[in-house]
Write an enzyme that holds these catalytic residues in place. Structure first.
Site, PDB file in Angstrom:
ATOM      1  N   ASP A 120       0.678  -1.178  -0.033  1.00 55.29           N
ATOM      2  CA  ASP A 120       0.141   0.149   0.327  1.00 55.29           C
ATOM      3  C   ASP A 120       0.809   1.608  -0.228  1.00 55.29           C
ATOM      4  OD1 ASP A 120      -1.836  -1.919   0.165  1.00 55.29           O
ATOM      5  OD2 ASP A 120      -2.124  -1.739   2.026  1.00 55.29           O
TER       6      ASP A 120
HETATM    7  N1  LIG Z   1       2.228   1.411  10.349  1.00 56.98           N
HETATM    8  C1  LIG Z   1       1.264   1.418  11.034  1.00 56.98           C
HETATM    9  O1  LIG Z   1       1.190   2.014  11.663  1.00 56.98           O
HETATM   10  C2  LIG Z   1      -0.063   1.093  10.473  1.00 56.98           C
HETATM   11  C3  LIG Z   1      -1.242   0.818  11.591  1.00 56.98           C
HETATM   12  C4  LIG Z   1      -2.469   0.093  10.488  1.00 56.98           C
HETATM   13  C5  LIG Z   1      -2.361  -0.319   9.754  1.00 56.98           C
HETATM   14  N2  LIG Z   1      -1.204  -0.213   8.474  1.00 56.98           N
HETATM   15  C6  LIG Z   1      -1.711  -0.254   7.224  1.00 56.98           C
HETATM   16  O2  LIG Z   1      -0.945  -1.171   6.823  1.00 56.98           O
HETATM   17  C7  LIG Z   1       0.131  -0.726   5.742  1.00 56.98           C
HETATM   18  C8  LIG Z   1       0.620  -0.889   5.434  1.00 56.98           C
HETATM   19  O3  LIG Z   1       2.004  -0.875   3.985  1.00 56.98           O
HETATM   20  P1  LIG Z   1       2.835  -2.209   3.746  1.00 56.98           P
HETATM   21  O4  LIG Z   1       3.317  -1.425   2.443  1.00 56.98           O
HETATM   22  O5  LIG Z   1       3.834  -2.204   4.904  1.00 56.98           O
HETATM   23  O6  LIG Z   1       2.556  -3.439   4.529  1.00 56.98           O
HETATM   24  P2  LIG Z   1       0.855  -4.381   2.769  1.00 56.98           P
HETATM   25  O7  LIG Z   1       0.010  -3.166   2.548  1.00 56.98           O
HETATM   26  O8  LIG Z   1       0.059  -4.883   3.935  1.00 56.98           O
HETATM   27  O9  LIG Z   1       1.537  -5.069   2.124  1.00 56.98           O
HETATM   28  C9  LIG Z   1       2.959  -6.057   2.356  1.00 56.98           C
HETATM   29  C10 LIG Z   1       2.239  -7.138   1.303  1.00 56.98           C
HETATM   30  O10 LIG Z   1       4.055  -7.513   1.715  1.00 56.98           O
HETATM   31  C11 LIG Z   1       3.811  -8.991   1.370  1.00 56.98           C
HETATM   32  N3  LIG Z   1       4.402 -10.093   2.436  1.00 56.98           N
HETATM   33  C12 LIG Z   1       3.253 -11.196   3.386  1.00 56.98           C
HETATM   34  N4  LIG Z   1       3.463 -11.619   4.050  1.00 56.98           N
HETATM   35  C13 LIG Z   1       5.351 -11.575   2.924  1.00 56.98           C
HETATM   36  C14 LIG Z   1       6.323 -12.477   3.604  1.00 56.98           C
HETATM   37  N5  LIG Z   1       6.693 -13.388   4.044  1.00 56.98           N
HETATM   38  N6  LIG Z   1       7.577 -12.168   2.044  1.00 56.98           N
HETATM   39  C15 LIG Z   1       7.391 -11.214   1.819  1.00 56.98           C
HETATM   40  N7  LIG Z   1       6.804 -10.530   1.862  1.00 56.98           N
HETATM   41  C16 LIG Z   1       5.443 -11.117   1.563  1.00 56.98           C
HETATM   42  C17 LIG Z   1       2.837  -9.428   0.600  1.00 56.98           C
HETATM   43  O11 LIG Z   1       2.191  -9.755  -0.180  1.00 56.98           O
HETATM   44  P3  LIG Z   1       2.079 -11.734  -0.502  1.00 56.98           P
HETATM   45  O12 LIG Z   1       1.492 -11.984   0.338  1.00 56.98           O
HETATM   46  O13 LIG Z   1       1.956 -11.336  -1.850  1.00 56.98           O
HETATM   47  O14 LIG Z   1       3.800 -11.943  -0.026  1.00 56.98           O
HETATM   48  C18 LIG Z   1       1.815  -8.210   1.055  1.00 56.98           C
HETATM   49  O15 LIG Z   1       1.230  -7.469  -0.220  1.00 56.98           O
HETATM   50  C19 LIG Z   1      -0.658   0.259   4.845  1.00 56.98           C
HETATM   51  O16 LIG Z   1      -2.161   0.310   4.147  1.00 56.98           O
HETATM   52  C20 LIG Z   1      -1.115   1.142   6.710  1.00 56.98           C
HETATM   53  O17 LIG Z   1      -2.059   1.918   6.671  1.00 56.98           O
HETATM   54  C21 LIG Z   1      -0.075   0.499   9.161  1.00 56.98           C
END
Ligand SMILES: NC(=O)c1ccc[n+]([C@@H]2O[C@H](COP(=O)([O-])OP(=O)(O)OC[C@H]3O[C@@H](n4cnc5c(N)ncnc54)[C@H](OP(=O)(O)O)[C@@H]3O)[C@@H](O)[C@H]2O)c1
Ligand SMILES: NC(=O)c1ccc[n+]([C@@H]2O[C@H](COP(=O)([O-])OP(=O)(O)OC[C@H]3O[C@@H](n4cnc5c(N)ncnc54)[C@H](OP(=O)(O)O)[C@@H]3O)[C@@H](O)[C@H]2O)c1
Lengths: 489, 102, 102, 489
Positions: free
Chosen positions: A414
């Site tokens: 994301d």
């Molecule tokens: N940081 C905060 O405070 C917080 C709090 C709440 C929500 N959020 C939200 O969390 C999201 C964070 O974004 P992000 O880009 O860090 O993560 P993300 O959008 O949740 O994407 C994580 C990606 O990692 C891949 N993944 C999962 N396990 C894996 C593994 N073992 N090896 C390799 N890849 C793996 C997944 O694809 P595959 O399944 O294809 O591997 C997934 O597309 C944002 O939408 C944010 O708003 C953040």
């Protein structure tokens, strides 16, 4: 001065110093260089405050007290030392919940004592409750009100944080949703308030309140914490935890007022303000309102059809990827939640170090809400030993992406999704993102076609200059390392 | 005795201070900040000790013990976890030696 | 009654607050900041009024009048001068209209 | 609630709101866009606080009070409205001194009342002064100490600020220096402290103190303010004023404690902290310590011979200078103290506007201590109508100088002196400067060979790419404007 009064001056002085050290310690968190010293000083202040409290005049139950402290400190210390870095979010939730529970329990003890004293006084001089009250109860009306409010907030924070803990720990994975849930929750809350208010009014009018009301007040407050947190998705927990952190701070401040303890008031209010700010920042970086998180119909909103994303996913193998980066001038590594899941931070840093030895300029680009907690990635990278001067904030690195030869995205989705800039119908439209798409080449490590937290397609993966390196984060990073090493033979 | 207005002053000043100080913490330290502020409200242990210390009936003592237990957990856990995280943040070697020179 | 420790708490919190807030004021506003903080300590007028209001002997009254006179000068002068300076700070037209849009 | 107690709750509430508004107002000073609203709110809070004070229970002498307020406010308002912007430094000094004097006077009234009450009580029950004290004196020991300290600080700030005012106003131009001056000053200070301490000890031991001691204490404190400020050079006054500003804040806070007035305590401490910080910033930007300013042997130090500066001053006439800038792409205007002296800001802005109309990119480059007061140049430019987004801080513009075609220096000297970077023996070595010397061409407007505040030669004026445009700042700017206008005919 007599001995006890002399002692309580010393205690007050120590509390004062402790409060200043807390503020000082938090102030030193403005730089990673000074932060650790800050927390150590704050810890010393805390230790001193705890020790001198034993010497307050008229303390009883010392045996119980020491036992409870030894058990509580011992368990937490042991767990806290042992828990892996990836489990930090749930740990914070757990410890925060304990603080909220403690504040609620303090409120309970004080209310029980107040009521008992009032009842006794009324039995003795039933004719004139006002005078009886004046000589017996030790809580004024403001204190009484704050005791209730603090207990309410603390209880909500207690059970709410425990549910958040359970969800993050994976013990309770589903969102519990049922029809009219919001109304049921509202009813619980209103009932809690009503019981509290009835009891409070009785107390304010110098009548003892019924024990049943008090019990119901606490039970309903605890229940509301659970009910409110159950429907919220596990991934939203960090925002919720930060909110409960602020609430616990407030509860502590209010109970501090009841106990006339300035250090508690100040520490509690500082945390209350800090938690509020942090909650706001987090919600803003996720492009959502707090209300949206709490009463979450996330993803269900989407005012129109999302734009079609066209193009194909173009895979690359680890050796080619390693070669590409070995001969690049600048590489930016963009970690996300997947890195945390795969615990890939050590391997990635090994790979980055090899690149640096070859003369490649490597930076880590961190989005404020990458992962599941603000600053999550930074902690993991720090654990792996990445020096913090290699880590760049979103605002600093975004203008540099056009000069970057290879951007290596590992487990981020994301936070690098260009749709946030382009598609008005996307649920993440308007969320600030890392401009990875502007780099000359992009390599994305992920396991497959899994979506991110927001559950939407990512246009970056289909871009012309993007290649997909499929595999678990740790394994893929290992292959990259191996690929680099073969180059040198 | 802290009376109404004095308490208000302290509440407001503490809130201002907290807000201003925290808004300077860089994103890189937001996780330790969260657990650090978590640790700071562990001062509730002091209040729990006072509540237990003055408790008389068995019910009061029982709830007081729970308060002390929980808050002891809060304060110790918050500290350990924060300190562990902050310990890991290091500058690269040259910068580090410069830091020491200061 | 503000007693020893409460006063200390208020002193320290106010100092923290002042320090943190002021350190965010950009250099461009340092002159208005100086006269603005000058204005803020003009609250001494309130104290001077209380002192004069409770004064009994002619000496007390005379000194009280001096206190009120001086502090009235401080508060009015500080305000006028600060407000005059700040009134002059303007953004260029396009930026200004953007500001209003917010 | 009875009427008076109800009233004083209202008064307390208004004081509370006023204190919050003061902090809020200062907080809004973090941007020029919000600053004015902030001060207006703070002003409303202040007005409300003043008005409700009249309704405090048991206030006497209302006639005198109203008269004094009308006169004080009227005079200051009138002067403050009328004074030219260039005279701001002395105005701040004057108003600040008045506040310090008021704090000292409050201390005096409270001490006199305390002493009178004590004497009366002792006459009535000579045998047991302690009991007499307990029933009569309204100041506790902490209050008594702070009354003295606040009075001392306020008195120093009062006379010190007045001397600073006189020097900046040009009424008292010389530095008064004589042998052993520091020792004499120290003696005055020690004598003031001694008188105060003697009186204080008497008060603490519940004996009335001699009136002579009190008078001597105040006289010596006032004298010390004068003696301390006399030897400091007029141009150092801003740092001194900022320090006295902080001192007045402290004095107000201490007297606020004596009067049990929280709003005074908070406002005073906030100003105390603010003034301290500002003093530090100013001293740092001038590359000097506060001690060096106060016990000023400035310029006398120079650990070795200054480097020789070789080259010639190359004049230019106004028309040529105007043409040069008319056809430049980027021009940076660097004002200094000379612009303030010449009141040239209006003409310069007229000139800059003409350039902007011709398509030249014009920026104003401001050094933090250009002029004689921090932010001095910004106020003058704002007065002339220069929008603040054309104004750049030192740190922002310094990297840009190599891209600037013409840097127009008007009445600045020390803040553009490259010697600060190159010559270890120079008194300004190490002071951060504007890197004007890196611009492609430099034009310097000044009247002749006059030196700047630091009294040293400026290597910039002798550089190959520098031309001197001699003349009074306003006249020279006028000629530039005329030069530009002839181009269009
Ligand atoms: N940081 C905060 O405070 C917080 C709090 C709440 C929500 N959020 C939200 O969390 C999201 C964070 O974004 P992000 O880009 O860090 O993560 P993300 O959008 O949740 O994407 C994580 C990606 O990692 C891949 N993944 C999962 N396990 C894996 C593994 N073992 N090896 C390799 N890849 C793996 C997944 O694809 P595959 O399944 O294809 O591997 C997934 O597309 C944002 O939408 C944010 O708003 C953040
Ligand atoms: N801003 C503060 O808070 C503050 C406070 C105290 C001290 N200071 C010190 O003040 C200095 C400020 O530096 P600065 O570069 O602004 O000024 P400066 O170094 O004092 O130089 C002023 C220059 O302006 C010229 N000048 C004077 N009257 C003029 C007129 N009517 N028309 C044209 N030119 C005129 C003078 O040369 P001619 O005589 O040849 O014309 C002189 O060289 C620094 O050393 C700083 O440390 C600053």
């Amino acid at each position: 001065m007599t001995l006890p009064s002399y002692l309580s001056t010393v205690v007050d002085a120590v509390y004062f110093v402790a409060a200043v050290l807390f503020i000082w310690g938090l102030k030193r968190m403005s730089s990673p260089r000074t932060a650790r010293r800050g927390i150590i000083w704050a810890g010393l202040g805390m230790a001193a405050a705890i020790v001198v409290t034993f010497f307050l005049p008229g303390m009883h139950n010392l045996g119980w007290m020491i036992a409870a402290i030894v058990v509580g400190v011992g368990l937490s210390w042991w767990v806290g030392r042992r828990v892996p870095m990836t489990a930090m979010p749930q740990m914070v939730a757990l410890f925060n919940g304990m603080g909220g529970g403690a504040a609620a329990a303090i409120g309970a003890v004080e209310l029980i004592r107040f009521n008992a004293a009032l009842q006794l006084a009324m039995n003795l001089s039933a004719a004139r409750p006002e005078t009886a009250f004046a000589t017996s109860g030790h809580l004024g009306s403001v204190e009484l009100i704050l005791a209730f409010v603090g207990a309410l907030i603390g209880a909500i924070s207690f059970t709410g944080s425990l549910i958040a803990f359970a969800k993050l720990q994976g013990w309770m994975d589903r969102r519990f949703v049922f029809p009219l849930q919001r109304w049921v929750n509202l009813a619980i809350f209103a009932a809690a308030i009503a019981c509290g208010a009835l009891a409070l009014t009785a107390g304010l009018e110098h009548h003892a309140f019924a024990w049943g009301l008090l019990v119901a007040f606490f039970a309903l407050s605890l229940a509301f914490g659970i009910a409110m947190t159950l429907p919220i998705g596990g991934a939203d927990m960090p925002v919720v935890i930060s909110m409960y952190n602020a609430l616990t701070g407030l509860a502590v401040a209010f109970e501090g007022f009841v106990l006339q303890n300035e250090a508690m008031i100040i520490a509690g209010m500082v945390v209350g303000a800090a938690g509020t700010l942090l909650t706001q920042l987090m919600a803003k970086a996720m492009n959502r309102s707090l209300g949206n998180v709490l009463f979450g119909n996330f993803g269900a909103a989407g005012a129109g059809e999302a734009q079609e994303i066209s193009g194909a996913l173009k895979p690359i193998d680890a050796n080619d990827a390693a070669v590409m980066m070995a001969y690049a001038e600048r590489v930016a590594i963009v970690p996300g939640y997947g890195m945390a899941v795969a615990q890939a931070q050590h391997k990635i840093w090994e790979f980055a170090r090899l690149l640096i030895e070859r003369g490649v300029k490597v930076k880590f680009a961190i989005h404020p809400v990458a992962g599941r907690m603000p600053g999550h990635m930074n902690v993991l990278l720090a654990e792996a030993g990445v020096p913090y001067d290699l880590i760049e904030d979103m605002d600093d690195i975004n203008p540099e992406f056009p000069n970057i030869d290879v951007a290596l995205v590992i487990g981020a989705n994301d936070v690098v999704n260009p749709v946030a800039r382009t598609d008005k119908n996307s649920p993440i439209y308007g969320m600030p993102i890392l401009d990875v798409a502007h780099a000359k080449n992009v390599i994305v490590i992920k396991r497959g076609r899994g979506k991110g937290f927001a559950g939407i397609e990512n246009a970056l993966f289909y871009a012309d200059n993007t290649r997909m390196l499929y595999g678990d984060g740790q394994a893929a990073a290992g292959e990259l390392v191996a690929g680099l090493k073969t180059l040198d033979i | 005795m802290i009376t109404g207005f004095l308490a208000l002053y302290i509440f407001v000043l503490a809130a201002f201070t907290g807000y201003e100080i925290i808004s300077r913490v860089p994103v890189i330290l937001h996780t330790p900040l969260m657990s650090g502020s978590n640790f700071v409200h562990g001062i509730v242990l002091v209040g729990a000790m006072v509540a237990l210390g003055h408790a008389e009936t068995p019910a009061e003592i029982a709830i007081g013990v729970i308060a002390v237990l929980l808050s002891a957990g809060n304060v110790a856990g918050g500290y350990v976890v924060t300190e562990r995280m902050l310990e890991m943040f290091k500058a690269s070697r040259p910068a580090a030696s410069k830091d020491q020179a200061r």
